[in-house]
Scaffold this motif. Structure first.
Motif, PDB file in Angstrom:
ATOM      1  N   ARG A   1      -4.894  51.413  -8.167  1.00  0.00           N
ATOM      2  CA  ARG A   1      -4.972  52.085  -9.269  1.00  0.00           C
ATOM      3  C   ARG A   1      -5.780  51.247 -10.231  1.00  0.00           C
ATOM      4  O   ARG A   1      -5.198  50.271 -10.542  1.00  0.00           O
ATOM      5  N   MET A   2      -6.904  51.670 -10.491  1.00  0.00           N
ATOM      6  CA  MET A   2      -7.741  50.905 -11.622  1.00  0.00           C
ATOM      7  C   MET A   2      -8.035  51.812 -12.855  1.00  0.00           C
ATOM      8  O   MET A   2      -8.321  53.153 -12.962  1.00  0.00           O
ATOM      9  N   THR A   3      -7.263  51.323 -14.011  1.00  0.00           N
ATOM     10  CA  THR A   3      -7.580  51.907 -15.241  1.00  0.00           C
ATOM     11  C   THR A   3      -8.491  51.053 -16.261  1.00  0.00           C
ATOM     12  O   THR A   3      -8.148  49.806 -16.352  1.00  0.00           O
ATOM     13  N   ILE A   4      -9.348  51.812 -16.641  1.00  0.00           N
ATOM     14  CA  ILE A   4     -10.266  51.040 -17.594  1.00  0.00           C
ATOM     15  C   ILE A   4     -10.166  52.004 -19.007  1.00  0.00           C
ATOM     16  O   ILE A   4     -10.523  53.216 -19.098  1.00  0.00           O
ATOM     17  N   VAL A   5      -9.776  51.027 -20.050  1.00  0.00           N
ATOM     18  CA  VAL A   5      -9.388  51.674 -21.287  1.00  0.00           C
ATOM     19  C   VAL A   5     -10.649  51.073 -22.247  1.00  0.00           C
ATOM     20  O   VAL A   5     -10.717  49.937 -22.610  1.00  0.00           O
ATOM     21  N   SER A   6     -11.679  51.745 -22.848  1.00  0.00           N
ATOM     22  CA  SER A   6     -12.746  51.178 -23.730  1.00  0.00           C
ATOM     23  C   SER A   6     -12.318  51.664 -24.934  1.00  0.00           C
ATOM     24  O   SER A   6     -12.123  52.985 -25.327  1.00  0.00           O
ATOM     25  N   THR A   7     -12.228  50.842 -25.959  1.00  0.00           N
ATOM     26  CA  THR A   7     -11.892  50.989 -27.530  1.00  0.00           C
ATOM     27  C   THR A   7     -12.978  50.900 -28.205  1.00  0.00           C
ATOM     28  O   THR A   7     -13.612  49.686 -28.124  1.00  0.00           O
ATOM     29  N   PHE A   8     -13.245  51.879 -29.117  1.00  0.00           N
ATOM     30  CA  PHE A   8     -14.405  51.509 -30.132  1.00  0.00           C
ATOM     31  C   PHE A   8     -14.104  51.453 -31.479  1.00  0.00           C
ATOM     32  O   PHE A   8     -12.884  51.397 -32.040  1.00  0.00           O
ATOM     33  N   GLU A   9     -15.093  50.691 -32.178  1.00  0.00           N
ATOM     34  CA  GLU A   9     -14.775  50.537 -33.542  1.00  0.00           C
ATOM     35  C   GLU A   9     -14.960  51.611 -34.597  1.00  0.00           C
ATOM     36  O   GLU A   9     -14.366  51.447 -35.550  1.00  0.00           O
ATOM     37  N   SER A  10     -15.144  52.785 -33.984  1.00  0.00           N
ATOM     38  CA  SER A  10     -15.400  53.997 -35.017  1.00  0.00           C
ATOM     39  C   SER A  10     -15.416  55.221 -34.190  1.00  0.00           C
ATOM     40  O   SER A  10     -15.965  55.093 -33.223  1.00  0.00           O
ATOM     41  N   ALA A  11     -15.341  56.397 -35.003  1.00  0.00           N
ATOM     42  CA  ALA A  11     -15.436  57.674 -34.095  1.00  0.00           C
ATOM     43  C   ALA A  11     -16.878  57.936 -33.873  1.00  0.00           C
ATOM     44  O   ALA A  11     -17.049  58.580 -32.892  1.00  0.00           O
ATOM     45  N   GLU A  12     -17.561  57.520 -35.076  1.00  0.00           N
ATOM     46  CA  GLU A  12     -19.223  57.390 -34.787  1.00  0.00           C
ATOM     47  C   GLU A  12     -19.682  56.783 -33.335  1.00  0.00           C
ATOM     48  O   GLU A  12     -20.447  57.323 -32.794  1.00  0.00           O
ATOM     49  N   GLN A  13     -19.186  55.766 -33.336  1.00  0.00           N
ATOM     50  CA  GLN A  13     -19.516  54.853 -32.015  1.00  0.00           C
ATOM     51  C   GLN A  13     -18.965  55.505 -30.813  1.00  0.00           C
ATOM     52  O   GLN A  13     -19.853  55.613 -29.798  1.00  0.00           O
ATOM     53  N   LEU A  14     -17.716  56.060 -30.739  1.00  0.00           N
ATOM     54  CA  LEU A  14     -17.186  56.668 -29.608  1.00  0.00           C
ATOM     55  C   LEU A  14     -18.038  57.969 -29.401  1.00  0.00           C
ATOM     56  O   LEU A  14     -18.549  58.005 -28.169  1.00  0.00           O
ATOM     57  N   GLU A  15     -18.548  58.638 -30.253  1.00  0.00           N
ATOM     58  CA  GLU A  15     -19.351  59.961 -30.032  1.00  0.00           C
ATOM     59  C   GLU A  15     -20.807  59.466 -29.690  1.00  0.00           C
ATOM     60  O   GLU A  15     -21.119  60.378 -28.814  1.00  0.00           O
ATOM     61  N   GLN A  16     -21.102  58.491 -30.185  1.00  0.00           N
ATOM     62  CA  GLN A  16     -22.521  57.979 -29.625  1.00  0.00           C
ATOM     63  C   GLN A  16     -22.511  57.658 -28.353  1.00  0.00           C
ATOM     64  O   GLN A  16     -23.522  57.975 -27.559  1.00  0.00           O
ATOM     65  N   MET A  17     -21.427  56.766 -27.753  1.00  0.00           N
ATOM     66  CA  MET A  17     -21.521  56.241 -26.441  1.00  0.00           C
ATOM     67  C   MET A  17     -21.475  57.593 -25.489  1.00  0.00           C
ATOM     68  O   MET A  17     -21.869  57.519 -24.474  1.00  0.00           O
ATOM     69  N   LEU A  18     -20.609  58.611 -25.986  1.00  0.00           N
ATOM     70  CA  LEU A  18     -20.369  59.954 -25.225  1.00  0.00           C
ATOM     71  C   LEU A  18     -21.428  60.690 -24.904  1.00  0.00           C
ATOM     72  O   LEU A  18     -21.986  61.104 -23.939  1.00  0.00           O
ATOM     73  N   ALA A  19     -22.247  60.751 -26.168  1.00  0.00           N
ATOM     74  CA  ALA A  19     -23.614  61.538 -26.235  1.00  0.00           C
ATOM     75  C   ALA A  19     -24.745  60.830 -25.189  1.00  0.00           C
ATOM     76  O   ALA A  19     -25.642  61.318 -24.683  1.00  0.00           O
ATOM     77  N   MET A  20     -24.776  59.404 -25.252  1.00  0.00           N
ATOM     78  CA  MET A  20     -25.529  58.581 -24.299  1.00  0.00           C
ATOM     79  C   MET A  20     -25.127  58.795 -22.805  1.00  0.00           C
ATOM     80  O   MET A  20     -25.717  58.204 -22.105  1.00  0.00           O
ATOM     81  N   GLY A  21     -23.972  59.549 -22.659  1.00  0.00           N
ATOM     82  CA  GLY A  21     -23.736  59.545 -21.152  1.00  0.00           C
ATOM     83  C   GLY A  21     -22.624  58.603 -20.542  1.00  0.00           C
ATOM     84  O   GLY A  21     -22.561  58.359 -19.372  1.00  0.00           O
ATOM     85  N   MET A  22     -21.748  58.040 -21.448  1.00  0.00           N
ATOM     86  CA  MET A  22     -21.020  56.720 -20.971  1.00  0.00           C
ATOM     87  C   MET A  22     -19.869  57.465 -19.753  1.00  0.00           C
ATOM     88  O   MET A  22     -19.842  56.869 -19.097  1.00  0.00           O
ATOM     89  N   GLU A  23     -19.508  58.560 -20.359  1.00  0.00           N
ATOM     90  CA  GLU A  23     -18.455  58.985 -19.403  1.00  0.00           C
ATOM     91  C   GLU A  23     -18.746  59.480 -17.944  1.00  0.00           C
ATOM     92  O   GLU A  23     -18.432  58.890 -17.009  1.00  0.00           O
ATOM     93  N   GLU A  24     -19.921  60.055 -17.979  1.00  0.00           N
ATOM     94  CA  GLU A  24     -20.540  60.523 -16.674  1.00  0.00           C
ATOM     95  C   GLU A  24     -21.165  59.153 -16.065  1.00  0.00           C
ATOM     96  O   GLU A  24     -21.004  59.223 -14.713  1.00  0.00           O
ATOM     97  N   GLY A  25     -21.945  58.382 -16.783  1.00  0.00           N
ATOM     98  CA  GLY A  25     -22.235  57.265 -16.046  1.00  0.00           C
ATOM     99  C   GLY A  25     -21.237  56.290 -15.243  1.00  0.00           C
ATOM    100  O   GLY A  25     -21.395  55.872 -14.389  1.00  0.00           O
ATOM    101  N   MET A  26     -20.103  56.247 -16.145  1.00  0.00           N
ATOM    102  CA  MET A  26     -19.087  55.506 -15.666  1.00  0.00           C
ATOM    103  C   MET A  26     -18.197  56.161 -14.269  1.00  0.00           C
ATOM    104  O   MET A  26     -18.066  55.282 -13.308  1.00  0.00           O
TER     105      MET A  26
END
Length: 165
Positions: free
Chosen positions: A123-148
């Motif tokens: 089992r591989m778990t990757i936890v990415s932590t961001f500096e702010s809610a805005e950065q998290l939302e920006q990465m999600l909007a850029m497709g990080m979840e689907e891309g990963m």
């Protein structure tokens, strides 16, 4: 599909992706340790990665770029902050300009990768932590979840090859 769950936590400013593989921990560790294996899965299939540098030691750095369908390049960097072979890896992660220098306005994320045995599987778990809610939302909007998810979907084929491949 190897990804079994994803979880966004806006309070913890994190994105967690969990995958399971039909291979032992040592084999799965190699897909992080070996830059030629890493570049075969890091990035979605339409944005393959090329690692120009991969100093896989605490304090070491990795520099890479992903090439898009139209030939465009998106550059990134990692700074390895902890390596505990073969079970844990931590690194800071960010975007880079055409010279490989960090792009400060995009912020830095911190990734923690853990590999744990589940019988003869991993089992591989990757936890990415961001500096702010805005950065998290920006990465999600850029497709990080689907891309990963797409990127990690390429790992089974690598693990199915001969260990010396």
């Amino acid at each position: 599909m190897t990804v079994i769950s994803t979880q966004k936590d806006t309070e913890a400013l994190s994105l967690t992706i969990v995958a399971e593989f039909d291979a032992g921990v040592e084999r799965v560790w190699q897909i992080w340790q070996d830059p030629r294996r890493l570049e075969r899965w890091w990035g979605p299939p339409t944005w393959p990665a090329t690692f120009e540098r991969h100093d896989f030691v605490p304090g070491g750095r990795a520099d890479y770029y992903m090439t898009g369908p139209e030939g465009e390049k998106s550059r990134g960097w990692w700074r390895f902050t902890a390596i505990e072979a073969p079970n844990r890896l931590e690194f800071d992660d960010g975007f880079a300009d055409e010279n490989g220098d960090p792009v400060a306005k995009m912020g830095t994320a911190h990734a923690v990768v853990t590999l744990e045995p589940i019988g003869d599987r991993t089992r591989m778990t990757i936890v990415s932590t961001f500096e702010s809610a805005e950065q998290l939302e920006q990465m999600l909007a850029m497709g990080m979840e689907e891309g990963m998810q797409q990127a990690m979907g390429q790992i089974d084929a690598i693990l199915a090859e001969s260990p010396t491949a």
